[in-house]
Design a protein around this motif. Structure first.
Motif, PDB file in Angstrom:
ATOM      1  N   ALA A 183       0.826  -1.211   0.000  1.00 33.98           N
ATOM      2  CA  ALA A 183       0.000   0.000   0.000  1.00 33.98           C
ATOM      3  C   ALA A 183       0.855   1.254   0.000  1.00 33.98           C
ATOM      4  N   VAL A 184       1.964   1.227   0.717  1.00 34.75           N
ATOM      5  CA  VAL A 184       2.882   2.370   0.745  1.00 34.75           C
ATOM      6  C   VAL A 184       3.556   2.528  -0.612  1.00 34.75           C
ATOM      7  N   ALA A 185       3.948   1.407  -1.215  1.00 32.14           N
ATOM      8  CA  ALA A 185       4.544   1.444  -2.549  1.00 32.14           C
ATOM      9  C   ALA A 185       3.563   2.024  -3.567  1.00 32.14           C
ATOM     10  N   ASN A 186       2.320   1.583  -3.503  1.00 30.59           N
ATOM     11  CA  ASN A 186       1.309   2.084  -4.435  1.00 30.59           C
ATOM     12  C   ASN A 186       1.099   3.585  -4.277  1.00 30.59           C
ATOM     13  N   ASP A 187       1.088   4.046  -3.021  1.00 35.10           N
ATOM     14  CA  ASP A 187       0.897   5.474  -2.763  1.00 35.10           C
ATOM     15  C   ASP A 187       2.063   6.276  -3.330  1.00 35.10           C
ATOM     16  N   TRP A 188       3.287   5.776  -3.123  1.00 39.17           N
ATOM     17  CA  TRP A 188       4.455   6.489  -3.644  1.00 39.17           C
ATOM     18  C   TRP A 188       4.437   6.519  -5.167  1.00 39.17           C
ATOM     19  N   LEU A 189       4.094   5.406  -5.785  1.00 41.65           N
ATOM     20  CA  LEU A 189       4.036   5.352  -7.242  1.00 41.65           C
ATOM     21  C   LEU A 189       2.998   6.332  -7.791  1.00 41.65           C
ATOM     22  N   LEU A 190       1.879   6.458  -7.095  1.00 46.55           N
ATOM     23  CA  LEU A 190       0.813   7.349  -7.534  1.00 46.55           C
ATOM     24  C   LEU A 190       1.204   8.810  -7.368  1.00 46.55           C
ATOM     25  N   GLU A 191       1.859   9.117  -6.225  1.00 47.88           N
ATOM     26  CA  GLU A 191       2.159  10.510  -5.904  1.00 47.88           C
ATOM     27  C   GLU A 191       3.485  11.001  -6.474  1.00 47.88           C
ATOM     28  N   GLN A 192       4.494  10.114  -6.532  1.00 50.85           N
ATOM     29  CA  GLN A 192       5.824  10.581  -6.892  1.00 50.85           C
ATOM     30  C   GLN A 192       6.513   9.751  -7.969  1.00 50.85           C
ATOM     31  N   GLY A 193       6.035   8.561  -8.251  1.00 48.87           N
ATOM     32  CA  GLY A 193       6.695   7.705  -9.224  1.00 48.87           C
ATOM     33  C   GLY A 193       6.670   8.254 -10.642  1.00 48.87           C
ATOM     34  N   LYS A 194       5.639   9.043 -10.964  1.00 47.66           N
ATOM     35  CA  LYS A 194       5.538   9.757 -12.241  1.00 47.66           C
ATOM     36  C   LYS A 194       5.712   8.866 -13.466  1.00 47.66           C
ATOM     37  N   GLY A 195       5.315   7.610 -13.352  1.00 49.45           N
ATOM     38  CA  GLY A 195       5.342   6.721 -14.494  1.00 49.45           C
ATOM     39  C   GLY A 195       6.686   6.107 -14.807  1.00 49.45           C
ATOM     40  N   ASP A 196       7.740   6.528 -14.104  1.00 50.28           N
ATOM     41  CA  ASP A 196       9.079   5.998 -14.364  1.00 50.28           C
ATOM     42  C   ASP A 196       9.395   4.758 -13.530  1.00 50.28           C
ATOM     43  N   TYR A 197       8.554   4.472 -12.548  1.00 46.98           N
ATOM     44  CA  TYR A 197       8.789   3.359 -11.634  1.00 46.98           C
ATOM     45  C   TYR A 197       7.551   2.480 -11.579  1.00 46.98           C
TER      46      TYR A 197
END
Length: 253
Positions: A183-197
């Motif tokens: 869930a933390v990984a998903n939140d980071w990907l949504l907020e900061q991953g910007k499609g690169d991760y």
């Protein structure tokens, strides 16, 4: 005489009300405020998140006041045992090792673990991480899992005080991957991953390491546990838990 009697009753009522106010229970929660969406600091530097809203709902059900103290994750159980706070709510896995030190409420969130890496790394599974560096939160079950399962395979396990620092180091090229709660990984990907991760491989569920879900920790044999369990049962039955869940995990609705 009637006026004096009325004054006496009023004074007694005020005194009783003051006593009841003073006698209201206060639950001091310890948490770690760099673990969105479970707990984090808002724009006003106030701690918020799924865990915080849930704790406040529990306190309302118990008719208690809530306070929150933020600490590094690896100091939360020692702080609880030394009575710096009454309970810990911090995305903490219920594991056999921790149950030797503290008691837990019933599980309030189903957990799992995931790897996150840059898409251009072309990692297909954790087996591709030999010789690579993976960031974890210090003192977490994710750190223990990586050391036990991957360090002997040549993976460098780097602990960080906060998982957000691990993600930052990954974006700066100092880590090849991060291993954290899904869930933390998903939140980071949504907020900061910007499609690169993206998440790498399948989610991992291992009760020996990650327990049976997240729980609220209290000192052993503390009657507060039963109060929290009763409140959690009520909140799940009346829809409050689901409402809080949907606020922070809208994609799961």
């Amino acid at each position: 005489m009637k006026k004096l009697y009325a004054i006496a009753i009023t004074t007694a009522a005020l005194a009783l009300g003051s006593f009841q106010l003073q006698a209201a229970e206060t639950i001091r929660f310890g948490t770690e405020a760099t673990y969105p969406p479970f707990e984090f600091l808002d724009d006003n530097n106030e701690v918020t998140g799924f865990d915080i809203d849930l704790a406040k709902a529990i306190c309302a059900e118990i008719k208690a006041e809530c306070t929150f103290s933020t600490q590094p994750f690896d100091s939360l159980i020692p702080g609880l045992k030394y009575r710096r706070f009454d309970a810990v709510i911090a995305g903490m896995d219920i594991t056999p090792a921790r149950q030797k030190q503290v008691d837990f409420s019933m599980p309030y969130f189903e957990n799992s673990a995931s790897f996150v890496a840059a898409k251009n790394k072309s990692f297909k599974s954790a087996n591709d991480l030999t010789g690579k560096a993976v960031g974890v939160q210090n003192g977490s079950t994710f750190q223990t899992y990586m050391i036990d399962k991957f360090e002997k395979q040549g993976v460098t396990v780097r602990p960080y005080e906060t998982i957000q620092n691990a993600f930052l180091d990954m974006t700066n090229g100092r880590l090849d991957a991060v291993f954290s709660d899904t869930a933390v990984a998903n939140d980071w990907l949504l907020e900061q991953g910007k499609g690169d991760y993206s998440r790498m491989g399948e989610v991992i569920r291992d009760a020996d390491y990650f327990g049976v879900g997240y729980g609220i920790a209290v000192r052993q044999k503390n009657p507060l546990k039963s109060k929290i369990d009763d409140a959690l049962t009520t909140l799940k039955n009346n829809g409050t838990w689901q409402k809080i869940h949907d606020k922070y995990f809208p994609e799961a609705r």
